[in-house]
Each structure stands twice: as structure tokens, then as C-alpha cells.
Design a protein around this motif. Structure first.
Motif, PDB file in Angstrom:
ATOM      1  N   VAL A   1       0.863  -1.177   0.000  1.00 44.55           N
ATOM      2  CA  VAL A   1       0.000   0.000   0.000  1.00 44.55           C
ATOM      3  C   VAL A   1       0.899   1.225   0.000  1.00 44.55           C
ATOM      4  O   VAL A   1       1.776   1.350   0.865  1.00 44.55           O
ATOM      5  N   VAL A   2       0.682   2.107  -0.971  1.00 43.06           N
ATOM      6  CA  VAL A   2       1.509   3.301  -1.102  1.00 43.06           C
ATOM      7  C   VAL A   2       0.618   4.542  -1.046  1.00 43.06           C
ATOM      8  O   VAL A   2      -0.455   4.568  -1.661  1.00 43.06           O
ATOM      9  N   ASP A   3       1.048   5.529  -0.280  1.00 42.80           N
ATOM     10  CA  ASP A   3       0.404   6.841  -0.308  1.00 42.80           C
ATOM     11  C   ASP A   3       0.839   7.512  -1.609  1.00 42.80           C
ATOM     12  O   ASP A   3       2.003   7.878  -1.767  1.00 42.80           O
TER      13      ASP A   3
ATOM     14  N   ALA B   1       4.987  -6.783  -6.641  1.00 42.13           N
ATOM     15  CA  ALA B   1       3.904  -5.924  -6.166  1.00 42.13           C
ATOM     16  C   ALA B   1       4.333  -4.458  -6.195  1.00 42.13           C
ATOM     17  O   ALA B   1       3.553  -3.573  -6.568  1.00 42.13           O
ATOM     18  N   ARG B   2       5.572  -4.182  -5.822  1.00 36.31           N
ATOM     19  CA  ARG B   2       6.054  -2.801  -5.838  1.00 36.31           C
ATOM     20  C   ARG B   2       6.062  -2.248  -7.268  1.00 36.31           C
ATOM     21  O   ARG B   2       5.664  -1.096  -7.493  1.00 36.31           O
TER      22      ARG B   2
ATOM     23  N   LEU C   1       2.964   2.407   3.137  1.00 39.58           N
ATOM     24  CA  LEU C   1       2.185   2.266   4.363  1.00 39.58           C
ATOM     25  C   LEU C   1       2.095   0.817   4.835  1.00 39.58           C
ATOM     26  O   LEU C   1       1.835   0.562   6.006  1.00 39.58           O
ATOM     27  N   PHE C   2       2.302  -0.114   3.907  1.00 40.46           N
ATOM     28  CA  PHE C   2       2.209  -1.542   4.229  1.00 40.46           C
ATOM     29  C   PHE C   2       2.908  -2.302   3.114  1.00 40.46           C
ATOM     30  O   PHE C   2       2.788  -1.939   1.939  1.00 40.46           O
ATOM     31  N   GLU C   3       3.648  -3.337   3.474  1.00 41.95           N
ATOM     32  CA  GLU C   3       4.243  -4.184   2.439  1.00 41.95           C
ATOM     33  C   GLU C   3       4.615  -5.542   3.006  1.00 41.95           C
ATOM     34  O   GLU C   3       5.073  -5.648   4.148  1.00 41.95           O
ATOM     35  N   VAL C   4       4.372  -6.552   2.208  1.00 40.53           N
ATOM     36  CA  VAL C   4       4.801  -7.909   2.513  1.00 40.53           C
ATOM     37  C   VAL C   4       5.230  -8.542   1.191  1.00 40.53           C
ATOM     38  O   VAL C   4       4.452  -8.553   0.224  1.00 40.53           O
ATOM     39  N   ASN C   5       6.446  -9.013   1.119  1.00 38.03           N
ATOM     40  CA  ASN C   5       6.973  -9.634  -0.109  1.00 38.03           C
ATOM     41  C   ASN C   5       6.839  -8.708  -1.319  1.00 38.03           C
ATOM     42  O   ASN C   5       6.663  -9.172  -2.447  1.00 38.03           O
ATOM     43  N   SER C   6       6.945  -7.402  -1.097  1.00 45.59           N
ATOM     44  CA  SER C   6       6.611  -6.460  -2.164  1.00 45.59           C
ATOM     45  C   SER C   6       7.615  -6.446  -3.313  1.00 45.59           C
ATOM     46  O   SER C   6       7.300  -5.979  -4.406  1.00 45.59           O
TER      47      SER C   6
END
Length: 297
Positions: free
Chosen positions: A49-51, A183-184, A58-63
Motif C-alpha cells: 500500500v503506497v500513499d 507488487a512494488r 504504508l504496508f508491504e509484505v513480499n513487495s
């Protein structure tokens, strides 16, 4: 020891107030952990999750882990088509021919016959709403000369945008072992589409469109489900699981949410909604989030 009942009323009130302040102080300094259900096994799951205003994650897992993009690939196909529109190479009325190769793509598709064409405006809607593989390939062939050459253009554009983990091999996202992303990188592409082509971004908010006298319905059930969600693309192949890039824009907040590898579209959408709510929460930074993966539930 004195019996509390024998204390004067005013003293009992001060004791009670002190206990309340003690509890409040403990709650403020050590907030309870939040449990976030993850609708995928850890080896397939990736999210970020990116602002979109600040660029803050704001949130990342395995991004940054390598994942199959599936139909999220079509976001880049559309990026290059929007570029062609802005440069004047094509207009909304330009007719794109559908080759035998394009028409032979597996569903989902618009089911064109040999020699038929589709105008650019309808092609965009077919790719966004229907995720039409035949139309995506036709666009790629028209802009690149061949789908293979177009895939090279897609990868080159990915590098320009800073998508360093992405390689494209086709225009549709159909299975290819050498086609991968993260994901990124998909968040970067989602934000680039919004900032670079604000005049075209409205296409991603469409949930259906009329084509040749029939109503074509889409796959993105996040549209209309959460206030502020205004796009953008879903995707699925067996190797990837259920993927999505979602744009949120409301009340002065702009977010881009990417979820990859979910076990079902419904669970994926539930998870996106939970991530949006988490990211908008004023206590987010003070709360530790514990993940519970699908196989642990």
C-alpha cells in the motif's frame, strides 16, 4: 488494611480515577496487536500500500518478490496505447485490425473473426472491463509490429518507470514462465498511469460498456464496493492466483493498493478493503499488525 468500603466517598472516587488513568496509560503506550487475515499462502502472497501523494509505503509484505503479473500486464499495454494517443499516432477512432494470432487467444476475449477491426476507444474498454486477451494482442501487434516486439517495448518502458523487477513477454498476461513482476513494480505502474494520463484514467473506473449492441460486464468488483475506489485492474492465472491493483482517491487521501496471490477474487477483495481501512486509520502507526496466512486460519 483498611476496608475500601470504609473510605470516604471522595477518597473512593480518587482511587477509581487513578485506576482509570493507569489503564488508559497502559492502553496508550501498548496498543493491542491487530490481526490481518491474508487470503493466500506466504509463498504466493505479495502486497503493498503506497500513499500516492507522498510516495510513502504504508504496508508491504513480499513487495519485491518475483510474481506472475497475469492480466495486470494489460496495464502496461494500455500505458503504451495512451502514449500513442497523446503523441497523435492513433486517435479514439483509429481502427485496429485483429489478426489470426490475436483472434486465437484463449478467453477472456471479445471473440473477433478474421479480418475484423476494433476502434481504439472500444479497445481500451475491452481491455479494462473485459480483460480481453484478443484485443490486448491486437493492440500490441498494431503498436509494435508483432507481439514479441511489443513485449520488448513494454519491458523497456518498465525500466524507464523504475520497474526493475519486471519482464514482459506478451501483451495480455497469459501464462509465460519468463514473464514476471513484483507488487512494488505494479504499484509504480498504477501510480504512473494516474499521474501521466489523468485524462484517460476514467476508463479504469468503468464496470461495463456497450459493444455491438450488447452490454459487456467487467470483473473488478471493488468498483462501487468501497467509496473512493476508482480503478484499476484485476488479473488471474493459475500460477499467480488472484491479483489486483486498486486506486483509492477520497477525502484528500490517495492510495494505491496491490494484492497478489489470493486464493479467490472474493477473499482478495475483502483483503484490499481491510488494507484500505487499515491505511486510513489514525492509529495505524501505533498498532502492530500480525499476519495470519490462509494455511494458518
Amino acid at each position: 488494611m483498611s476496608n475500601p468500603r470504609s473510605l470516604p466517598l471522595i477518597q473512593r472516587l480518587f482511587v477509581a480515577l487513578g485506576l482509570l488513568l493507569l489503564v488508559a496509560g497502559c492502553t496508550t503506550t501498548t496498543p493491542p496487536d491487530a490481526v490481518l487475515a491474508v487470503p493466500a499462502p506466504p509463498q504466493k502472497y505479495a502486497a503493498i500500500v503506497v500513499d500516492a501523494k507522498s510516495g510513502k509505503t504504508l504496508f508491504e509484505v513480499n513487495s519485491t518478490a518475483q510474481r506472475y503479473p497475469a492480466s495486470l500486464t494489460k496495464m502496461m499495454t494500455l500505458y503504451l496505447l495512451f502514449e500513442a494517443m497523446d503523441s497523435g499516432r492513433v486517435t479514439k477512432q483509429t481502427q485496429i485490425p485483429v489478426s489470426d494470432h490475436a483472434a486465437s487467444q484463449p478467453p477472456t476475449k471479445m471473440r473477433f473473426r478474421r479480418g475484423e477491426t476494433i476502434d481504439v476507444d472500444s479497445a481500451i474498454r475491452a481491455i479494462v472491463v473485459r480483460s480481453a486477451n484478443d484485443v490486448a494482442v491486437a493492440v500490441g501487434e498494431y503498436l509494435g509490429g508483432s507481439e514479441e516486439q511489443f513485449a520488448g517495448m513494454m519491458t523497456a518502458k518498465a525500466r524507464q518507470l523504475g520497474m526493475m523487477s519486471t519482464v514482459f513477454r506478451n501483451a495480455s498476461g497469459l501464462p509465460d514462465d519468463d514473464q514476471h513482476t513484483s507488487a512494488r513494480d505494479m504499484a509504480v505502474l498504477g501510480m504512473a498511469l494516474h499521474s501521466r494520463f489523468p485524462q484517460h484514467f476514467h476508463y479504469f473506473s468503468e464496470s461495463d460498456f456497450m459493444f455491438r449492441g450488447r452490454l459487456v460486464r467487467g470483473h473488478n468488483d471493488m468498483l462501487g464496493r468501497v467509496r473512493g475506489v476508482n480503478g484499476i485492474k484485476t488479473g488471474y492465472i493459475r500460477a499467480s492466483g488472484f491479483n489486483i491493483v486498486t486506486s483509492y482517491d477520497a477525502d484528500g487521501r490517495q492510495l494505491v493498493v496491490v494484492v497478489m496471490g489470493a486464493d479467490s477474487a472474493r477473499q482478495r477483495n475483502d483483503h484490499v478493503e481491510a488494507l484500505i481501512q487499515r491505511s486510513l486509520s489514525p492509529t495505524m502507526d501505533a498498532t502492530k499488525t500480525r499476519l495470519m496466512f490462509a494455511q494458518q486460519q
